[in-house]
Design a protein around this motif. Structure first.
Motif, PDB file in Angstrom:
ATOM      1  N   GLU A  24       7.319  -7.008   2.541  1.00 52.95           N
ATOM      2  CA  GLU A  24       7.426  -7.918   3.686  1.00 52.95           C
ATOM      3  C   GLU A  24       6.053  -8.325   4.211  1.00 52.95           C
ATOM      4  OE1 GLU A  24       9.373  -9.929   7.012  1.00 52.95           O
ATOM      5  OE2 GLU A  24      10.324  -8.980   5.268  1.00 52.95           O
ATOM      6  N   LEU A  25       5.171  -7.367   4.377  1.00 47.58           N
ATOM      7  CA  LEU A  25       3.859  -7.666   4.945  1.00 47.58           C
ATOM      8  C   LEU A  25       2.990  -8.462   3.970  1.00 47.58           C
ATOM      9  CD1 LEU A  25       2.988  -4.348   6.828  1.00 47.58           C
ATOM     10  CD2 LEU A  25       4.390  -6.283   7.562  1.00 47.58           C
ATOM     11  N   ALA A  26       3.102  -8.126   2.692  1.00 50.20           N
ATOM     12  CA  ALA A  26       2.345  -8.882   1.687  1.00 50.20           C
ATOM     13  C   ALA A  26       2.825 -10.326   1.623  1.00 50.20           C
ATOM     14  CB  ALA A  26       2.472  -8.213   0.324  1.00 50.20           C
ATOM     15  N   GLU A  27       4.130 -10.522   1.722  1.00 53.37           N
ATOM     16  CA  GLU A  27       4.692 -11.871   1.715  1.00 53.37           C
ATOM     17  C   GLU A  27       4.208 -12.669   2.924  1.00 53.37           C
ATOM     18  OE1 GLU A  27       6.860 -15.213   0.594  1.00 53.37           O
ATOM     19  OE2 GLU A  27       6.444 -13.394  -0.563  1.00 53.37           O
ATOM     20  N   ALA A  28       3.958 -11.968   4.029  1.00 53.26           N
ATOM     21  CA  ALA A  28       3.482 -12.636   5.250  1.00 53.26           C
ATOM     22  C   ALA A  28       1.984 -12.910   5.218  1.00 53.26           C
ATOM     23  CB  ALA A  28       3.822 -11.786   6.467  1.00 53.26           C
ATOM     24  N   GLY A  29       1.314 -12.500   4.149  1.00 52.60           N
ATOM     25  CA  GLY A  29      -0.096 -12.827   3.997  1.00 52.60           C
ATOM     26  C   GLY A  29      -1.070 -11.712   4.272  1.00 52.60           C
ATOM     27  N   ALA A  30      -0.560 -10.511   4.565  1.00 55.12           N
ATOM     28  CA  ALA A  30      -1.455  -9.389   4.828  1.00 55.12           C
ATOM     29  C   ALA A  30      -1.925  -8.756   3.523  1.00 55.12           C
ATOM     30  CB  ALA A  30      -0.740  -8.340   5.683  1.00 55.12           C
ATOM     31  N   SER A  31      -3.098  -8.151   3.556  1.00 54.97           N
ATOM     32  CA  SER A  31      -3.498  -7.225   2.511  1.00 54.97           C
ATOM     33  C   SER A  31      -2.928  -5.864   2.891  1.00 54.97           C
ATOM     34  CB  SER A  31      -5.022  -7.140   2.410  1.00 54.97           C
ATOM     35  OG  SER A  31      -5.564  -8.387   2.016  1.00 54.97           O
ATOM     36  N   VAL A  32      -2.390  -5.136   1.924  1.00 56.83           N
ATOM     37  CA  VAL A  32      -1.659  -3.903   2.237  1.00 56.83           C
ATOM     38  C   VAL A  32      -2.163  -2.756   1.372  1.00 56.83           C
ATOM     39  CG1 VAL A  32       0.604  -2.831   2.494  1.00 56.83           C
ATOM     40  CG2 VAL A  32       0.371  -5.311   2.754  1.00 56.83           C
ATOM     41  N   VAL A  33      -2.378  -1.617   2.008  1.00 56.48           N
ATOM     42  CA  VAL A  33      -2.680  -0.381   1.299  1.00 56.48           C
ATOM     43  C   VAL A  33      -1.429   0.472   1.253  1.00 56.48           C
ATOM     44  CG1 VAL A  33      -3.972   1.780   1.346  1.00 56.48           C
ATOM     45  CG2 VAL A  33      -5.129  -0.371   1.854  1.00 56.48           C
ATOM     46  N   ILE A  34      -0.977   0.778   0.043  1.00 61.64           N
ATOM     47  CA  ILE A  34       0.150   1.679  -0.156  1.00 61.64           C
ATOM     48  C   ILE A  34      -0.398   3.096  -0.108  1.00 61.64           C
ATOM     49  CG2 ILE A  34       2.001   2.389  -1.718  1.00 61.64           C
ATOM     50  CD1 ILE A  34       1.697  -0.398  -3.059  1.00 61.64           C
ATOM     51  N   ALA A  35      -0.054   3.841   0.932  1.00 63.87           N
ATOM     52  CA  ALA A  35      -0.523   5.218   1.090  1.00 63.87           C
ATOM     53  C   ALA A  35       0.622   6.156   0.734  1.00 63.87           C
ATOM     54  CB  ALA A  35      -0.984   5.451   2.527  1.00 63.87           C
ATOM     55  N   ASP A  36       0.522   6.798  -0.411  1.00 62.49           N
ATOM     56  CA  ASP A  36       1.645   7.576  -0.925  1.00 62.49           C
ATOM     57  C   ASP A  36       1.131   8.616  -1.906  1.00 62.49           C
ATOM     58  OD1 ASP A  36       4.326   8.302  -1.875  1.00 62.49           O
ATOM     59  OD2 ASP A  36       4.965   6.345  -1.118  1.00 62.49           O
ATOM     60  N   LEU A  37       2.044   9.414  -2.420  1.00 62.82           N
ATOM     61  CA  LEU A  37       1.715  10.386  -3.465  1.00 62.82           C
ATOM     62  C   LEU A  37       2.466  10.113  -4.757  1.00 62.82           C
ATOM     63  CD1 LEU A  37       1.742  13.676  -1.332  1.00 62.82           C
ATOM     64  CD2 LEU A  37      -0.270  12.493  -2.229  1.00 62.82           C
ATOM     65  N   ALA A  38       3.339   9.102  -4.740  1.00 57.06           N
ATOM     66  CA  ALA A  38       4.150   8.756  -5.919  1.00 57.06           C
ATOM     67  C   ALA A  38       3.356   7.784  -6.790  1.00 57.06           C
ATOM     68  CB  ALA A  38       5.480   8.148  -5.484  1.00 57.06           C
ATOM     69  N   ASP A  39       2.503   8.333  -7.634  1.00 54.58           N
ATOM     70  CA  ASP A  39       1.536   7.517  -8.365  1.00 54.58           C
ATOM     71  C   ASP A  39       2.171   6.394  -9.171  1.00 54.58           C
ATOM     72  OD1 ASP A  39      -0.509   9.133  -7.383  1.00 54.58           O
ATOM     73  OD2 ASP A  39      -0.463  10.465  -9.116  1.00 54.58           O
ATOM     74  N   ASP A  40       3.141   6.727 -10.010  1.00 57.51           N
ATOM     75  CA  ASP A  40       3.703   5.726 -10.919  1.00 57.51           C
ATOM     76  C   ASP A  40       4.355   4.577 -10.157  1.00 57.51           C
ATOM     77  OD1 ASP A  40       2.819   7.234 -13.024  1.00 57.51           O
ATOM     78  OD2 ASP A  40       4.775   8.129 -13.476  1.00 57.51           O
TER      79      ASP A  40
END
Length: 256
Positions: A24-40
């Protein structure tokens, strides 16, 4: 404040509510950092969404790990937003078990550490970075959305650890909004009901139908996209602050 040309961090961004929010945020034009531990899953999502989305392996309970994520986000542009949507652990046990023994402390501690301490860790470190921004004409520098659950209000049998941790997130909301008010940073919490995430779908259609039967209207589980849409609105609506918003189709948990 608009999402376009801003940077957002989404914890738990590789799955369920978090993935929908990243999209949703990427579609709205933001740059997004995915902060997670699920690498794949996270790497594939970042690849699918393109150069404005980056995966940074993040342990939300670690100060050093979250600081690295914040720095990676700042490298993409102006960090204005953080969405705390991570999950991944929970225990189901009564305070006193059937054999008369007390519930183990370890499960409670680990649950609170992930959902409450992890939320606070991301909140404080992201807010410190957002506070460095120049304010807009309305004095705003950014916003942070955290995620509770309706279990914070109507915890079910066996949910003492989860309910307590999510109630802590609700309790944090107003005081954090007040703490950060002089910096022009808003804090809002979403409390979802039963959402149709991949983990929920794994229980099977029969169980899903039973869950849906307890939701007044619409008589179905909530969709991750509906959570993401609400987050999007919160981030762009400057007068939403210090509040917990239920997203649950008027659902109220019973004891079981």
């Amino acid at each position: 404040m608009k999402l376009a040309d801003s940077v957002a961090i989404v914890t738990g961004g590789a799955g369920g509510l978090g993935e929908a929010t990243v999209r949703e945020l990427a579609e709205a034009g933001a740059s997004v950092v995915i902060a997670d531990l699920a690498d794949d899953k996270a790497e594939k999502l970042a690849e699918d969404l393109g150069r404005k989305v980056k995966y940074v392996r993040t342990d939300v309970t670690s100060e050093a790990s979250v600081l690295e994520t914040v720095e990676a986000a700042k490298a993409l542009g102006t960090l204005r937003y953080a969405v705390v949507a991570h999950g991944g652990f929970g225990v189901a046990e009564k305070v006193v078990q059937r054999d008369g023994s007390p519930a183990p402390l370890a499960g409670f501690t680990k649950t609170v550490d992930l959902y409450l301490t992890g939320t606070y860790n991301v909140l404080r470190l992201a807010a410190a970075a957002i506070a460095q921004n120049e304010p807009d004409a309305d004095g705003q520098r950014g916003a942070i959305v955290t995620t509770a659950s309706i279990a914070a209000f109507e915890g079910q049998i066996g949910q003492s650890a989860y309910a307590a941790s999510k109630a802590g997130v609700v309790g944090l909301t107003l005081v954090a909004a007040r703490d950060l008010s002089s910096l022009g940073i808003r804090v809002v919490t979403v409390a979802p009901g039963t959402m149709r995430t991949p983990i929920m779908e794994s229980v099977g259609d029969e169980a899903l139908a039973k869950f849906a039967a307890n939701i007044p209207n619409p008589k179905r589980l909530g969709l991750p996209a509906e959570y993401a849409s609400l987050v999007h609105h919160i981030l762009e609506n400057p007068y939403l602050n210090g509040e917990t918003i239920r997203l649950d189709g008027a659902q109220r948990f019973g004891p079981r």
